[in-house]
Motif scaffolding. Structure first.
Motif, short mmCIF file in Angstrom:
data_model
loop_
_atom_site.label_atom_id
_atom_site.label_comp_id
_atom_site.label_asym_id
_atom_site.label_seq_id
_atom_site.Cartn_x
_atom_site.Cartn_y
_atom_site.Cartn_z
N LEU A 140 2.22 -0.79 13.93
CA LEU A 140 1.53 -1.68 14.49
C LEU A 140 2.27 -3.16 14.41
N PRO A 141 2.23 -3.85 15.41
CA PRO A 141 2.90 -5.14 15.40
C PRO A 141 2.46 -5.97 14.08
N LYS A 142 3.29 -6.76 13.70
CA LYS A 142 3.02 -7.56 12.36
C LYS A 142 1.65 -8.58 12.50
N GLY A 143 1.75 -8.95 13.71
CA GLY A 143 0.81 -10.07 13.94
C GLY A 143 -0.62 -9.64 13.97
N LEU A 144 -0.73 -8.44 14.31
CA LEU A 144 -2.20 -7.60 14.54
C LEU A 144 -2.33 -7.16 13.26
N LEU A 145 -1.58 -6.50 12.65
CA LEU A 145 -1.75 -6.29 11.24
C LEU A 145 -2.28 -7.32 10.18
N ARG A 146 -1.60 -8.52 10.47
CA ARG A 146 -2.09 -9.75 9.83
C ARG A 146 -3.38 -9.97 10.14
N LYS A 147 -3.70 -10.09 11.26
CA LYS A 147 -5.18 -10.28 12.16
C LYS A 147 -6.18 -9.57 11.41
N ILE A 148 -5.86 -8.04 11.27
CA ILE A 148 -6.95 -7.20 10.77
C ILE A 148 -6.98 -7.58 9.10
N ILE A 149 -6.03 -7.78 8.68
CA ILE A 149 -6.25 -8.09 6.98
C ILE A 149 -6.99 -9.35 6.78
N ARG A 150 -6.55 -10.23 7.54
CA ARG A 150 -7.16 -11.75 7.24
C ARG A 150 -8.46 -11.77 7.93
N GLU A 151 -8.78 -11.35 8.97
CA GLU A 151 -9.98 -11.67 9.59
C GLU A 151 -11.01 -10.52 9.64
N ASP A 152 -10.45 -9.29 9.93
CA ASP A 152 -11.38 -8.37 9.92
C ASP A 152 -11.86 -7.68 8.34
N LEU A 153 -10.77 -7.63 7.75
CA LEU A 153 -11.09 -7.06 6.26
C LEU A 153 -11.42 -8.14 5.39
N GLU A 154 -11.40 -9.29 5.76
CA GLU A 154 -11.34 -10.50 4.92
C GLU A 154 -10.83 -10.42 3.49
N MET A 155 -9.78 -9.96 3.40
CA MET A 155 -8.98 -9.94 2.21
C MET A 155 -7.59 -10.80 2.32
N SER A 156 -7.03 -11.01 1.03
CA SER A 156 -5.65 -11.79 1.15
C SER A 156 -4.60 -10.71 1.30
N LEU A 157 -3.26 -11.03 1.83
CA LEU A 157 -2.31 -10.48 1.95
C LEU A 157 -1.70 -9.91 0.66
N GLU A 158 -1.78 -10.49 -0.26
CA GLU A 158 -1.65 -9.88 -1.69
C GLU A 158 -2.53 -8.62 -2.05
N GLU A 159 -3.80 -8.91 -1.80
CA GLU A 159 -5.04 -7.84 -2.28
C GLU A 159 -4.61 -6.59 -1.52
N PHE A 160 -4.29 -6.78 -0.19
CA PHE A 160 -3.89 -5.49 0.74
C PHE A 160 -2.88 -4.86 0.51
N LEU A 161 -1.61 -5.73 -0.12
CA LEU A 161 -0.61 -4.93 -0.45
C LEU A 161 -0.74 -4.27 -1.80
N ILE A 162 -1.50 -4.65 -2.61
CA ILE A 162 -1.68 -3.97 -4.05
C ILE A 162 -2.51 -2.74 -3.76
N LEU A 163 -3.57 -2.76 -2.93
CA LEU A 163 -4.32 -1.64 -2.54
C LEU A 163 -3.73 -0.64 -1.67
N PHE A 164 -2.84 -1.17 -0.77
CA PHE A 164 -2.02 -0.19 -0.09
C PHE A 164 -1.05 0.45 -0.60
N ASN A 165 -0.34 -0.07 -1.48
CA ASN A 165 0.71 0.43 -2.59
C ASN A 165 -0.06 1.56 -3.52
N LYS A 166 -1.33 1.35 -4.05
CA LYS A 166 -1.54 2.19 -4.78
C LYS A 166 -2.06 3.37 -4.06
N PHE A 167 -2.52 3.30 -2.57
CA PHE A 167 -2.80 4.37 -1.58
C PHE A 167 -1.52 5.42 -1.45
N LYS A 168 -0.52 4.59 -1.28
CA LYS A 168 0.77 5.33 -0.68
C LYS A 168 1.10 6.16 -1.90
N CYS A 169 0.95 5.76 -3.24
CA CYS A 169 1.62 6.61 -4.21
C CYS A 169 0.78 7.77 -4.80
#
Length: 80
Positions: A51-80
């Motif tokens: 996904l384009p980085k700008g679209l991914l940032r928009k989804i995280i910030r506006e649609d999911l309403e979470m910070s980038l840090e929160e997303f990265l923590i959850l996503f890293n746990k999911f990937k492990c």
């Protein structure tokens, strides 16, 4: 500033499903997901392209309403 990983649409959909989102509609190459709180987002599926980085940032910030840090923590746990 944290660096976003390259995430495909398919991987993002799997992650969103793991945090409570459900697919409500598929139209062409776009998948619409919604959770019980009413948050909704649309994720494009274009093969194995990241996904384009700008679209991914928009989804995280506006649609999911979470910070980038929160997303990265959850996503890293999911990937492990």
């Amino acid at each position: 500033m944290h660096k976003l990983p390259a995430i495909t649409g398919k991987d993002l959909i799997k992650f969103l499903e793991s945090i409570g989102f459900k697919v409500i509609r598929i139209k062409g190459s776009h998948v619409r997901l919604k959770n019980e709180e009413g948050k909704a987002t649309t994720v494009p599926l274009h093969g194995s392209e990241a996904l384009p980085k700008g679209l991914l940032r928009k989804i995280i910030r506006e649609d999911l309403e979470m910070s980038l840090e929160e997303f990265l923590i959850l996503f890293n746990k999911f990937k492990c």
